[in-house]
Design a protein around this motif. Structure first.
Motif, PDB file in Angstrom:
ATOM      1  N   ALA A   1       0.839  -1.200   0.000  1.00 31.65           N
ATOM      2  CA  ALA A   1       0.000   0.000   0.000  1.00 31.65           C
ATOM      3  C   ALA A   1       0.877   1.254   0.000  1.00 31.65           C
ATOM      4  N   PHE A   2       1.926   1.222   0.789  1.00 27.77           N
ATOM      5  CA  PHE A   2       2.873   2.348   0.874  1.00 27.77           C
ATOM      6  C   PHE A   2       3.522   2.557  -0.495  1.00 27.77           C
ATOM      7  N   SER A   3       3.981   1.453  -1.066  1.00 27.40           N
ATOM      8  CA  SER A   3       4.653   1.492  -2.359  1.00 27.40           C
ATOM      9  C   SER A   3       3.719   2.048  -3.448  1.00 27.40           C
ATOM     10  N   ASP A   4       2.432   1.673  -3.390  1.00 20.80           N
ATOM     11  CA  ASP A   4       1.451   2.153  -4.374  1.00 20.80           C
ATOM     12  C   ASP A   4       1.322   3.664  -4.352  1.00 20.80           C
ATOM     13  N   ILE A   5       1.250   4.222  -3.150  1.00 21.15           N
ATOM     14  CA  ILE A   5       1.100   5.678  -3.021  1.00 21.15           C
ATOM     15  C   ILE A   5       2.320   6.381  -3.628  1.00 21.15           C
ATOM     16  N   VAL A   6       3.486   5.843  -3.305  1.00 24.67           N
ATOM     17  CA  VAL A   6       4.724   6.449  -3.797  1.00 24.67           C
ATOM     18  C   VAL A   6       4.791   6.332  -5.325  1.00 24.67           C
ATOM     19  N   ASN A   7       4.398   5.168  -5.828  1.00 19.61           N
ATOM     20  CA  ASN A   7       4.391   4.929  -7.271  1.00 19.61           C
ATOM     21  C   ASN A   7       3.452   5.861  -8.000  1.00 19.61           C
ATOM     22  N   LYS A   8       2.265   6.010  -7.434  1.00 23.45           N
ATOM     23  CA  LYS A   8       1.258   6.864  -8.098  1.00 23.45           C
ATOM     24  C   LYS A   8       1.727   8.303  -8.142  1.00 23.45           C
ATOM     25  N   ALA A   9       2.592   8.675  -7.204  1.00 21.07           N
ATOM     26  CA  ALA A   9       3.125  10.045  -7.215  1.00 21.07           C
ATOM     27  C   ALA A   9       4.258  10.183  -8.232  1.00 21.07           C
ATOM     28  N   GLY A  10       4.577   9.088  -8.920  1.00 20.91           N
ATOM     29  CA  GLY A  10       5.559   9.170 -10.004  1.00 20.91           C
ATOM     30  C   GLY A  10       6.966   8.718  -9.637  1.00 20.91           C
ATOM     31  N   TYR A  11       7.111   8.092  -8.499  1.00 16.17           N
ATOM     32  CA  TYR A  11       8.447   7.633  -8.110  1.00 16.17           C
ATOM     33  C   TYR A  11       8.521   6.111  -8.175  1.00 16.17           C
ATOM     34  N   ALA A  12       9.604   5.600  -8.734  1.00 15.52           N
ATOM     35  CA  ALA A  12       9.833   4.156  -8.656  1.00 15.52           C
ATOM     36  C   ALA A  12      10.045   3.821  -7.190  1.00 15.52           C
ATOM     37  N   SER A  13       9.456   2.723  -6.747  1.00 16.46           N
ATOM     38  CA  SER A  13       9.631   2.385  -5.331  1.00 16.46           C
ATOM     39  C   SER A  13       9.826   0.883  -5.156  1.00 16.46           C
ATOM     40  N   PRO A  14      10.937   0.366  -5.691  1.00 17.80           N
ATOM     41  CA  PRO A  14      11.180  -1.072  -5.556  1.00 17.80           C
ATOM     42  C   PRO A  14      11.324  -1.476  -4.096  1.00 17.80           C
ATOM     43  N   VAL A  15      10.832  -2.658  -3.796  1.00 20.32           N
ATOM     44  CA  VAL A  15      11.005  -3.188  -2.439  1.00 20.32           C
ATOM     45  C   VAL A  15      12.265  -4.037  -2.459  1.00 20.32           C
ATOM     46  N   ARG A  16      13.185  -3.750  -1.574  1.00 17.47           N
ATOM     47  CA  ARG A  16      14.452  -4.486  -1.580  1.00 17.47           C
ATOM     48  C   ARG A  16      14.237  -5.882  -0.994  1.00 17.47           C
ATOM     49  N   THR A  17      14.411  -6.874  -1.847  1.00 21.62           N
ATOM     50  CA  THR A  17      14.231  -8.246  -1.357  1.00 21.62           C
ATOM     51  C   THR A  17      15.358  -8.562  -0.386  1.00 21.62           C
ATOM     52  N   PRO A  18      15.012  -9.008   0.799  1.00 20.36           N
ATOM     53  CA  PRO A  18      16.087  -9.352   1.724  1.00 20.36           C
ATOM     54  C   PRO A  18      16.935 -10.479   1.147  1.00 20.36           C
ATOM     55  N   ARG A  19      18.239 -10.306   1.140  1.00 19.25           N
ATOM     56  CA  ARG A  19      19.132 -11.327   0.599  1.00 19.25           C
ATOM     57  C   ARG A  19      20.051 -11.830   1.702  1.00 19.25           C
ATOM     58  N   GLY A  20      20.345 -13.118   1.616  1.00 21.25           N
ATOM     59  CA  GLY A  20      21.307 -13.697   2.542  1.00 21.25           C
ATOM     60  C   GLY A  20      20.841 -13.707   3.981  1.00 21.25           C
TER      61      GLY A  20
END
Ligand code: SAH
Ligand code: SF4
Length: 386
Positions: A339-358
């Motif tokens: 939901a957070f990412s959607d709001i940021v995206n709709k405002a025109g910003y890429a907002s990738p979620v960093r997949t936890p690695r390792g």
């Protein structure tokens, strides 16, 4: 972090090195290398050529022995060996996660330890390196922050992390055009790089040098918690990509999460971002935002965030909180992150979620202290048992 995930421990034990008495050639800027070669008896006339040759051996071929510098005459190799060392941090352990992430525990002078993490992805291989032993800052969600600073890393120790990873990945034999294994560097390991700006700069200059490691400045990202007066200098003197550990949208919350905010608040930090040299649509600032359940992850936070960064070419990297034993926070639920990412995206910003690695080897963001301490503890326990 699930202890049940399969891991491939691969432990290399290295004996403690004798005290180094000769200066290390690794980590010297080109000018310092030239000065050092002159001091050792290289003629002024030859020094430019010699420095270039040595530089290529060190950083293009990764040699660790002067005898391997085969285009230098034997007496000159002997002169170098008498005067200098080629040393890297010792690899104490290397762990390989089930997802291919590799974490190196490295020992540096004084017996201190730091970690570096290699994250292979389809289109790139990112090496996350440390800039300090521990950190003087005390971000409340970061495990490194609970470890006292022992000291700043030297340029040799910073660039040495890249060399160690390339050794381990057998990356020195690449032919031109081959896919690079370490293609990107992020200064997102232990420490605040802008509290060690000069050494980080010298190390990154070496990493970017075309006759050596040759990484483009666009493939190097420096992450800072917000050392405002140093941000412009990082842009001017290093010229790499910038990431800001933003994490909150009000001073009240940011003061708690990232206490350096009490010194330089959100307004000052945002101004420094607007002023960052080289900022453009193709060279955006990354705003890192750790997702902490019920602390900074509301819709109102997302809306405030896009308002605050309005006008800054930016992308927002959402980092699900990586837990560590005793951490006072929880990771936001996935639907909240979306939901957070959607709001940021709709405002025109890429907002990738960093997949936890390792995660199975405690190599994810902010977890880097714990493994070191665990390793220390077990060594202490082993000693106690002897
Ligand atoms: N000191 C620098 C760089 C190292 S931290 C800085 O703070 O920017 C790299 C990133 O990981 C930062 O954005 C940091 O805030 C984040 N981080 C720290 N602890 C974390 C945790 N437990 N979970 C997720 N991200 C974390
Ligand atoms: Fe230090 Fe960065 Fe951790 Fe803050 S988040 S304590 S600045 S390493």
């Amino acid at each position: 972090m699930s202890a049940s995930l399969p891991i491939t421990p691969d432990v290399l034990t290295v004996p403690r090195k004798e005290t180094v008495t000769r200066p290390n050639l690794i980590g010297l800027t080109r000018e310092r290398l030239r000065d050092a070669l002159i001091e050792a008896g290289t003629s002024e006339k030859q020094v430019k050529m010699r420095a270039g040759q040595v530089w290529q051996w060190l950083y293009q071929k990764g040699v660790r022995d002067f005898d391997e510098m085969t285009n230098l005459a034997k007496p000159y190799r002997a002169l170098l060996a008498e005067n200098f060392e080629i040393t890297r941090p010792d690899v104490v352990t290397r762990q390989i996660s089930s997802d291919g992430t590799r974490k190196y525990l490295l020992r540096i002078a004084g017996g201190h330890e730091v970690e570096a993490v290699y994250i292979p992805e389809e289109d790139r291989g990112t090496l996350c390196i440390s800039s300090q032993v521990g950190c003087t800052l005390t971000c409340s969600f970061c495990h490194t922050g609970t470890q006292k600073l022992v000291r700043n890393l030297t340029p040799a120790e910073i660039v040495g992390q890249i060399l160690v990873a390339r050794d381990d990945l057998d990356e020195w034999a690449l032919a031109p055009g081959d896919k690079r294994l370490v293609s990107n560097i992020v200064l997102m390991g232990m420490g605040e790089p802008l509290y060690n700006t000069d050494n980080v700069r010298d190390a990154m200059k070496i990493a970017m040098d075309n006759e050596g490691i040759s990484l483009s400045r666009r493939r190097i990202t420096l992450s800072t918690s917000g050392v405002v007066p140093e941000i412009a200098r990082a842009g001017d003197e290093i010229g790499c990509m910038l990431a800001i550990s933003f994490h909150a949208t009000t001073d009240e919350v940011r003061d708690k999460l990232v206490p350096i905010n009490k010194r330089w608040n959100i307004e000052a930090l945002i101004k420094a971002c607007h002023d960052y040299p080289r900022l453009s649509n193709s060279e955006r600032i990354t705003f890192e935002y750790v997702m902490l359940k019920g602390v900074n992850d509301s819709d109102a936070d997302a809306r405030r965030l896009v308002k605050l960064i309005a006008g800054i070419p930016a992308k927002i990297n959402l980092i699900p909180f990586n837990p560590w034993p005793g951490a006072p926070y929880e990771r936001s639920d996935w639907d909240r992150i979306e939901a957070f990412s959607d709001i940021v995206n709709k405002a025109g910003y890429a907002s990738p979620v960093r997949t936890p690695r390792g995660e199975d080897i405690m190599a994810a963001c902010g977890q880097l202290k714990s493994a070191t301490e665990r390793a220390r503890k077990s060594r202490a326990q082993i000693e106690a048992e002897l």
